[in-house]
Design a protein around this motif. Sequence first.
Motif, PDB file in Angstrom:
ATOM      1  N   LEU A 222      20.328  45.939  62.193  1.00 44.29           N
ATOM      2  CA  LEU A 222      20.990  46.117  60.901  1.00 44.29           C
ATOM      3  C   LEU A 222      21.869  44.815  59.746  1.00 44.29           C
ATOM      4  CD1 LEU A 222      22.110  49.817  61.196  1.00 44.29           C
ATOM      5  CD2 LEU A 222      19.575  48.780  59.594  1.00 44.29           C
ATOM      6  N   HIS A 223      21.404  44.467  58.387  1.00 37.86           N
ATOM      7  CA  HIS A 223      22.518  43.467  58.574  1.00 37.86           C
ATOM      8  C   HIS A 223      24.025  42.842  58.493  1.00 37.86           C
ATOM      9  CE1 HIS A 223      19.220  40.641  57.272  1.00 37.86           C
ATOM     10  NE2 HIS A 223      18.649  41.765  57.401  1.00 37.86           N
ATOM     11  N   TYR A 224      24.998  44.863  58.441  1.00 38.41           N
ATOM     12  CA  TYR A 224      25.928  45.222  58.373  1.00 38.41           C
ATOM     13  C   TYR A 224      26.259  45.987  58.089  1.00 38.41           C
ATOM     14  CZ  TYR A 224      24.356  45.574  53.527  1.00 38.41           C
ATOM     15  OH  TYR A 224      23.475  46.215  52.059  1.00 38.41           O
ATOM     16  N   THR A 225      27.014  46.776  58.732  1.00 40.59           N
ATOM     17  CA  THR A 225      27.706  48.572  58.616  1.00 40.59           C
ATOM     18  C   THR A 225      29.043  48.444  58.684  1.00 40.59           C
ATOM     19  OG1 THR A 225      27.556  48.207  60.764  1.00 40.59           O
ATOM     20  CG2 THR A 225      26.008  48.942  60.161  1.00 40.59           C
ATOM     21  N   GLY A 226      29.324  50.139  57.576  1.00 38.41           N
ATOM     22  CA  GLY A 226      30.664  49.634  57.837  1.00 38.41           C
ATOM     23  C   GLY A 226      31.642  49.523  56.570  1.00 38.41           C
ATOM     24  N   GLN A 227      30.857  48.453  55.741  1.00 36.42           N
ATOM     25  CA  GLN A 227      31.721  47.627  54.323  1.00 36.42           C
ATOM     26  C   GLN A 227      31.685  48.563  53.529  1.00 36.42           C
ATOM     27  OE1 GLN A 227      29.606  43.724  53.782  1.00 36.42           O
ATOM     28  NE2 GLN A 227      28.733  44.852  52.072  1.00 36.42           N
ATOM     29  N   ALA A 228      33.035  47.662  53.191  1.00 35.67           N
ATOM     30  CA  ALA A 228      33.721  48.135  51.797  1.00 35.67           C
ATOM     31  C   ALA A 228      32.922  47.903  50.687  1.00 35.67           C
ATOM     32  CB  ALA A 228      35.203  48.491  52.032  1.00 35.67           C
ATOM     33  N   VAL A 229      32.770  49.108  49.388  1.00 37.07           N
ATOM     34  CA  VAL A 229      32.361  48.265  48.657  1.00 37.07           C
ATOM     35  C   VAL A 229      33.317  49.309  47.339  1.00 37.07           C
ATOM     36  CG1 VAL A 229      29.861  49.880  48.658  1.00 37.07           C
ATOM     37  CG2 VAL A 229      30.632  48.012  46.949  1.00 37.07           C
ATOM     38  N   PHE A 230      33.529  48.330  45.972  1.00 38.61           N
ATOM     39  CA  PHE A 230      33.675  49.385  45.712  1.00 38.61           C
ATOM     40  C   PHE A 230      33.521  48.282  44.189  1.00 38.61           C
ATOM     41  CE2 PHE A 230      37.137  46.509  46.689  1.00 38.61           C
ATOM     42  CZ  PHE A 230      37.425  45.377  45.496  1.00 38.61           C
ATOM     43  N   ASP A 231      33.596  48.960  42.320  1.00 35.58           N
ATOM     44  CA  ASP A 231      32.882  49.085  41.253  1.00 35.58           C
ATOM     45  C   ASP A 231      34.259  49.167  40.130  1.00 35.58           C
ATOM     46  OD1 ASP A 231      31.958  48.366  38.569  1.00 35.58           O
ATOM     47  OD2 ASP A 231      30.649  49.049  38.883  1.00 35.58           O
ATOM     48  N   LEU A 232      35.095  48.238  39.645  1.00 35.29           N
ATOM     49  CA  LEU A 232      36.195  47.561  39.245  1.00 35.29           C
ATOM     50  C   LEU A 232      35.552  47.153  37.975  1.00 35.29           C
ATOM     51  CD1 LEU A 232      39.125  48.374  39.719  1.00 35.29           C
ATOM     52  CD2 LEU A 232      39.787  46.269  39.951  1.00 35.29           C
ATOM     53  N   GLY A 233      35.615  48.396  37.255  1.00 31.16           N
ATOM     54  CA  GLY A 233      35.632  47.596  35.462  1.00 31.16           C
ATOM     55  C   GLY A 233      34.527  46.777  35.486  1.00 31.16           C
ATOM     56  N   GLY A 234      32.621  47.438  35.951  1.00 35.22           N
ATOM     57  CA  GLY A 234      31.969  46.412  36.216  1.00 35.22           C
ATOM     58  C   GLY A 234      31.836  45.018  37.196  1.00 35.22           C
ATOM     59  N   ALA A 235      32.394  45.017  38.433  1.00 39.43           N
ATOM     60  CA  ALA A 235      32.740  44.321  39.120  1.00 39.43           C
ATOM     61  C   ALA A 235      32.402  44.617  40.038  1.00 39.43           C
ATOM     62  CB  ALA A 235      33.583  42.934  38.449  1.00 39.43           C
ATOM     63  N   VAL A 236      31.707  45.030  41.051  1.00 41.36           N
ATOM     64  CA  VAL A 236      31.068  44.960  42.944  1.00 41.36           C
ATOM     65  C   VAL A 236      31.322  43.928  43.256  1.00 41.36           C
ATOM     66  CG1 VAL A 236      29.730  45.624  43.835  1.00 41.36           C
ATOM     67  CG2 VAL A 236      29.382  45.655  41.438  1.00 41.36           C
TER      68      VAL A 236
ATOM     69  N   LEU B 227      38.446  51.610  37.882  1.00 43.18           N
ATOM     70  CA  LEU B 227      37.752  51.899  38.877  1.00 43.18           C
ATOM     71  C   LEU B 227      36.501  53.252  38.758  1.00 43.18           C
ATOM     72  CD1 LEU B 227      37.218  51.623  42.029  1.00 43.18           C
ATOM     73  CD2 LEU B 227      39.159  53.338  42.899  1.00 43.18           C
ATOM     74  N   ARG B 228      35.563  52.980  38.532  1.00 43.89           N
ATOM     75  CA  ARG B 228      34.240  53.681  38.476  1.00 43.89           C
ATOM     76  C   ARG B 228      33.753  54.015  39.934  1.00 43.89           C
ATOM     77  NH1 ARG B 228      30.159  49.765  34.720  1.00 43.89           N
ATOM     78  NH2 ARG B 228      29.473  52.308  34.733  1.00 43.89           N
ATOM     79  N   TRP B 229      33.663  53.720  41.092  1.00 46.10           N
ATOM     80  CA  TRP B 229      32.658  54.531  41.932  1.00 46.10           C
ATOM     81  C   TRP B 229      33.976  53.052  43.161  1.00 46.10           C
ATOM     82  CZ3 TRP B 229      29.783  50.625  43.827  1.00 46.10           C
ATOM     83  CH2 TRP B 229      28.972  50.256  43.787  1.00 46.10           C
ATOM     84  N   ALA B 230      33.858  53.884  44.675  1.00 41.12           N
ATOM     85  CA  ALA B 230      34.794  53.023  45.789  1.00 41.12           C
ATOM     86  C   ALA B 230      33.505  54.341  47.034  1.00 41.12           C
ATOM     87  CB  ALA B 230      35.509  52.656  46.479  1.00 41.12           C
ATOM     88  N   GLY B 231      33.987  53.351  48.183  1.00 39.95           N
ATOM     89  CA  GLY B 231      33.497  53.753  49.743  1.00 39.95           C
ATOM     90  C   GLY B 231      32.974  52.806  50.211  1.00 39.95           C
TER      91      GLY B 231
ATOM     92  N   ALA C  27      42.844  56.120  38.657  1.00 42.91           N
ATOM     93  CA  ALA C  27      42.616  56.316  39.863  1.00 42.91           C
ATOM     94  C   ALA C  27      42.510  55.147  40.711  1.00 42.91           C
ATOM     95  CB  ALA C  27      41.115  57.573  39.994  1.00 42.91           C
ATOM     96  N   GLY C  28      42.809  54.938  41.496  1.00 48.39           N
ATOM     97  CA  GLY C  28      42.681  53.671  42.436  1.00 48.39           C
ATOM     98  C   GLY C  28      42.370  54.284  44.361  1.00 48.39           C
ATOM     99  N   ALA C  29      42.416  52.817  44.788  1.00 47.89           N
ATOM    100  CA  ALA C  29      42.281  53.140  46.415  1.00 47.89           C
ATOM    101  C   ALA C  29      42.529  51.946  47.727  1.00 47.89           C
ATOM    102  CB  ALA C  29      40.388  52.869  46.563  1.00 47.89           C
ATOM    103  N   VAL C  30      42.900  52.325  47.998  1.00 50.07           N
ATOM    104  CA  VAL C  30      43.124  51.703  49.783  1.00 50.07           C
ATOM    105  C   VAL C  30      42.432  51.280  50.214  1.00 50.07           C
ATOM    106  CG1 VAL C  30      44.794  51.661  50.847  1.00 50.07           C
ATOM    107  CG2 VAL C  30      45.625  52.621  49.139  1.00 50.07           C
TER     108      VAL C  30
END
Length: 577
Positions: A225-239, A259-263, A280-283
């Motif tokens: 695996l190259h990575y695990t548990g990495q945060a990712v979010f799409d803010l206005g089309g920019a990931v 904010l379109r999605w985050a996780g 909606a926002g995120a932390v």
Amino acid sequence: MEKRAVIAIALSFVVLLGWYWLFPAPKSPSQGGPPVAGRTVPAPPASPATAKPAEPATVEPASQSVPASQPVAAEKAETVQAETDACVVVLTNKGGRVVSWRLKGYSDSTGQPLELVPGFAEREDLLPFALDLDDPALAKTLNGALFHVERTPLPASSGAPGERIRFSWADGKGIEAEKVLVFRKGDYLVDLSINVSDRGRPLPARVTWGPGFEAREPSQASRQLHYTGQAVFDLGGAVTRTARGRIKQDLAIPETGALRWAGLEEQFFAALVLPAAGRAGAVIRQIVVVPERPGGAAADAKEPKPEPQLTVAVGVPPGGARLYVGPKKYTLLRKLGSDLDAVVWFSSYSLIYGLAKYLFLALLWIHDHVAPNYGLAIILATVALRLLFFPLNQYSMVNMRKMQTQMQRIQPKINAIKAKYKKMKDAQGRGKMNEEMMALYKKEGVNPMGGMSGCLPMLVQFPILIAFYNMLTVAVELRGAPFVGWIGDLTLKDPFYVTPILMGATMFLQQKMTTTKAGDPMQQRMMTMMPVVFTVMFLNLPSGLVLYWFVNNVLGIGQQWLVNRHIGRLEAAAQEA
């Protein structure tokens, strides 16, 4: 006395009017109240109408216009299992949190449905799906409370069979909390709504996933695996992606409505929250999970320090949200909308990303229409790429071979010049030697840099090669996909190392066909060692990548044979003339 009584009554009347003017009875979201849920960062200076609601610890006693709620709670802890044809989810009524989330379509190394809740999250205080509030004390209370559970099947008008699971809790003093999840057959998306209120006033609420995220397998070492548990979010089309250990303090995503999605994500799977239209926002927080030890024993100084883990808390607006926990399957995510397919991380560079994406789509097309085996599809895709770049490769390889032949022809003269100035170690002697060698090149019509011109066309292929590599390392479609015989998963290493050894052997043969006796002996020894180095490097790489490199080497051998034959004919014709 009468005068004082009149004044007291008048003042009481003024206070009562002022109370109702300053603290009107709040409207519920369904009555058009302002969407105040999901606040993650302090808002800019605003008018009193948009000010942050008072915290429970500082709120004044409720008036008679806002009656206290009736206590709602479960008598004991229990688990609830929701099952669709996509997943099996186990929830606990203690905080309404996730205990297990297994995918039916994907298996771990023991053949069981794949678990996406990290192993250390078996601790109750680390389970995903906790509530995140502006008041940490209230959040801790709710996450440890025993919620009442209600389960109801979806009506026929909903379009797909499923069920609605509602967790509710109230302390009888005005604090109320509710989580509602809707599971549908054949759908990875889960509808989600959260309501937390203090005496009728809605409080900003976020739902968390974490700490950490990864597909739990009994033997993680078997999968690279190259990575695990990495945060990712799409803010206005920019990931944007944030790796573990990269943040020193909480990273807040403002409530701009973009904010379109985050996780959280890993190489092949993701857990994402998609807020409905609204602010909606995120932390994103980083924590270090310290393992529990029996009897509170101290940690051993020799033990490696635990790696930091990320937790993402995403605001859930009054309109609700959707939760996606599943594979990063490109075609599936593209159908779901919201640009969810962008979570498939082909590359951070636009050129490589575009190339990898279209190579992947071509691989899918070959698999669906030509060869229903991803191993064969990789072979056919490699052949297609080799044919596409055949003219450039041919031009490059012919130039290289011509240069080597010319250098071999004049090699005795070059050695004679080097022997002449062998004892001269000063700069003047080396300068004279270089002058004589350049004069020899000019006289014989040899361009010592001619090989470089042959290498330049190959540079055009490097982005393609990198894109192919990236595509094969992120395609969940290849996870668990067999090839032949002993290769049962193209994302795992070859268990018997057959393909890496064959790859190294073909690389060695190709270099023998390319290298002539002319040239620097040290360089020739280095080139001879390259197949050994590459073989060792490829031993533990995914077998799909090794298969690609092996087939590419075999095709390169065939093309090199054509080049050598062509150069041989030219040399024979020159000798006859």
